[in-house]
Write an enzyme that holds these catalytic residues in place. Structure first.
Site, PDB file in Angstrom:
ATOM      1  N   CYS A   1       0.727  -1.268  -0.097  1.00  0.00           N
ATOM      2  CA  CYS A   1      -0.250   0.159   0.376  1.00  0.00           C
ATOM      3  C   CYS A   1       0.734   1.061   0.226  1.00  0.00           C
ATOM      4  O   CYS A   1       1.955   1.781   0.590  1.00  0.00           O
ATOM      5  CB  CYS A   1      -0.750  -0.127   1.090  1.00  0.00           C
ATOM      6  SG  CYS A   1      -2.016   1.318   0.967  1.00  0.00           S
TER       7      CYS A   1
ATOM      8  N   CYS B   1       0.169   0.394  10.230  1.00  0.00           N
ATOM      9  CA  CYS B   1      -0.563  -0.579   9.329  1.00  0.00           C
ATOM     10  C   CYS B   1       1.149  -1.112   8.682  1.00  0.00           C
ATOM     11  O   CYS B   1       1.495  -0.609   8.041  1.00  0.00           O
ATOM     12  CB  CYS B   1      -1.000   0.242   7.811  1.00  0.00           C
ATOM     13  SG  CYS B   1      -1.793  -0.975   7.188  1.00  0.00           S
TER      14      CYS B   1
ATOM     15  N   CYS C   1     -16.211  -9.735   5.216  1.00  0.00           N
ATOM     16  CA  CYS C   1     -15.801  -8.073   4.775  1.00  0.00           C
ATOM     17  C   CYS C   1     -14.491  -9.443   4.388  1.00  0.00           C
ATOM     18  O   CYS C   1     -13.333 -10.039   4.927  1.00  0.00           O
ATOM     19  CB  CYS C   1     -15.381  -7.516   5.947  1.00  0.00           C
ATOM     20  SG  CYS C   1     -15.230  -6.272   5.672  1.00  0.00           S
TER      21      CYS C   1
ATOM     22  N   CYS D   1     -19.279   1.277   8.231  1.00  0.00           N
ATOM     23  CA  CYS D   1     -18.935   0.864   8.614  1.00  0.00           C
ATOM     24  C   CYS D   1     -17.449   1.700   9.431  1.00  0.00           C
ATOM     25  O   CYS D   1     -16.411   2.102   8.335  1.00  0.00           O
ATOM     26  CB  CYS D   1     -18.484  -0.501   8.800  1.00  0.00           C
ATOM     27  SG  CYS D   1     -17.706  -1.340   9.970  1.00  0.00           S
TER      28      CYS D   1
ATOM     29  N   ARG E   1     -18.050  -3.196  17.304  1.00  0.00           N
ATOM     30  CA  ARG E   1     -16.839  -4.303  17.308  1.00  0.00           C
ATOM     31  C   ARG E   1     -15.968  -4.120  18.118  1.00  0.00           C
ATOM     32  O   ARG E   1     -15.282  -3.356  17.567  1.00  0.00           O
ATOM     33  CB  ARG E   1     -17.110  -4.584  15.975  1.00  0.00           C
ATOM     34  CG  ARG E   1     -15.758  -5.646  15.978  1.00  0.00           C
ATOM     35  CD  ARG E   1     -15.832  -6.133  14.015  1.00  0.00           C
ATOM     36  NE  ARG E   1     -17.459  -6.284  13.164  1.00  0.00           N
ATOM     37  CZ  ARG E   1     -17.755  -5.105  12.648  1.00  0.00           C
ATOM     38  NH1 ARG E   1     -16.623  -4.354  11.762  1.00  0.00           N
ATOM     39  NH2 ARG E   1     -18.999  -5.744  11.928  1.00  0.00           N
TER      40      ARG E   1
END
Length: 332
Positions: free
Chosen positions: A52, A59, A96, A188, A260
């Site tokens: 990415c 991350c 997901c 979400c 969540r």
């Protein structure tokens, strides 16, 4: 009453309520809007991993950091549908798919993702994607393919945001949420705590979410899982009490949302997770991995559900299921 006009002071006062009273208040609100014995079970699959171009400090998939993540291209449709079928058989009702992209591009890879969405939708599962930034037209295509939900986290407060990521703006994130909402897809959106932010930043993120024109239908609360090679590799584990405060506050100010208990659960014992459920969490990710970070094993979660006498929440409980597409054959 569902409010979208919360003030920072109101949320701060809720967040700072003595912890046992806060849990009690949140549990009371939770029971007014949800079945306390039901927890949504979701499975998250990385369909395109690593490489990415963004610089999110937490991350391991960012190309600029040297981590142990192995880059792999977009998975084939039948591989993803195999995984979705296994997830369904294990009790998941939402599937997901995450791709390590900065934004969606109109190309063959996006067409392949649309086929994945159609296939999982055909299984009768709620389908969710997290693919980075979206345009209005791309969100509409996902909706037409049968996408039920789109995850796009704010990560943190607007004030702390630039300390965590510089390759896209806070407004970029809000614009994507707007595109998702405009397309009629369930939103979400949540964030991560334990990244070095202050209490005010946690409250600021909740304030932004709770004052959107409509609350997100799902609010993930993540505890940072530090990964070697990322700028946040040395961050200390956030206290479970801080997770409980976030969950309870989110439950009170966004009463109808699924809250969540997401990343960081692998470090929690049964008692700590039970307190999170008591405080209003009613959704988890199942499976041994969350994109690239560890998660409790399937057997551990089955034991957790049995111990606490909770059961998986059915798919599409709060709304009409999207149009079913003829299921793409799964090659086992």
């Amino acid at each position: 009453m569902i409010r979208t006009d919360w003030t920072r002071k109101e949320i701060t006062d809720i967040y700072n309520t003595p912890i046992l009273e806060l849990i009690y208040q949140a549990a009371t609100v939770h029971r007014q809007h949800h079945d306390p014995q039901e927890v949504q079970v979701c499975t998250l699959l990385s369909v395109k991993t690593g490489g990415c171009p963004e610089d999110c400090a937490y991350c391991p998939q960012a190309a600029r950091y040297h981590t142990n993540v192995k880059v792999h291209k977009l998975m084939e449709v039948d591989e993803v549908l195999d995984a979705a079928q296994r997830a369904k058989e294990s009790g998941s009702t939402r599937f997901c798919m995450g791709a390590a992209w900065r934004e969606v591009r109109d190309n063959r890879d996006f067409d392949k993702v649309l086929d994945m969405v159609k296939g999982v939708n055909g299984m009768g599962m709620e389908v969710c994607c997290t693919l980075g930034m979206l345009t209005d037209s791309q969100a509409q295509k996902l909706k037409e393919a049968g996408l039920y939900a789109y995850n796009h986290n704010l990560d943190t407060s607007e004030e702390f945001y630039d300390d965590i990521i510089t390759t896209r703006t806070y407004d970029d994130r809000l614009e994507t949420l707007g595109s998702v909402r405009k397309a009629g897809i369930s939103v979400c959106s949540g964030g991560i705590i334990g990244m070095g932010e202050q209490q005010e930043d946690r409250i600021g993120m909740l304030l932004t979410l709770a004052t959107l024109p409509e609350h997100p239908e799902s609010v993930p609360v993540n505890a940072l899982v530090p990964v070697e090679g990322t700028p946040l590799e040395d961050q200390e584990r956030v206290s479970v009490w801080e997770m409980i405060r976030m969950i309870a506050t989110a439950r009170i100010i966004m009463p109808k949302a699924m809250v969540r208990l997401s990343a960081g659960r692998v470090r929690m014992n049964t008692e700590e997770q039970a307190l999170c459920f008591l405080a209003g969490a009613n959704s988890i990710f199942a499976g041994d991995k969350l994109l690239t970070t560890p998660n409790p094993e399937e057997d551990a979660d089955k034991q957790l559900f049995q111990t606490l006498n909770i059961r998986p929440r059915p798919s599409f409980k709060n709304g009409e299921a999207p149009v079913k597409f003829e299921q793409i054959p799964v090659h086992v």
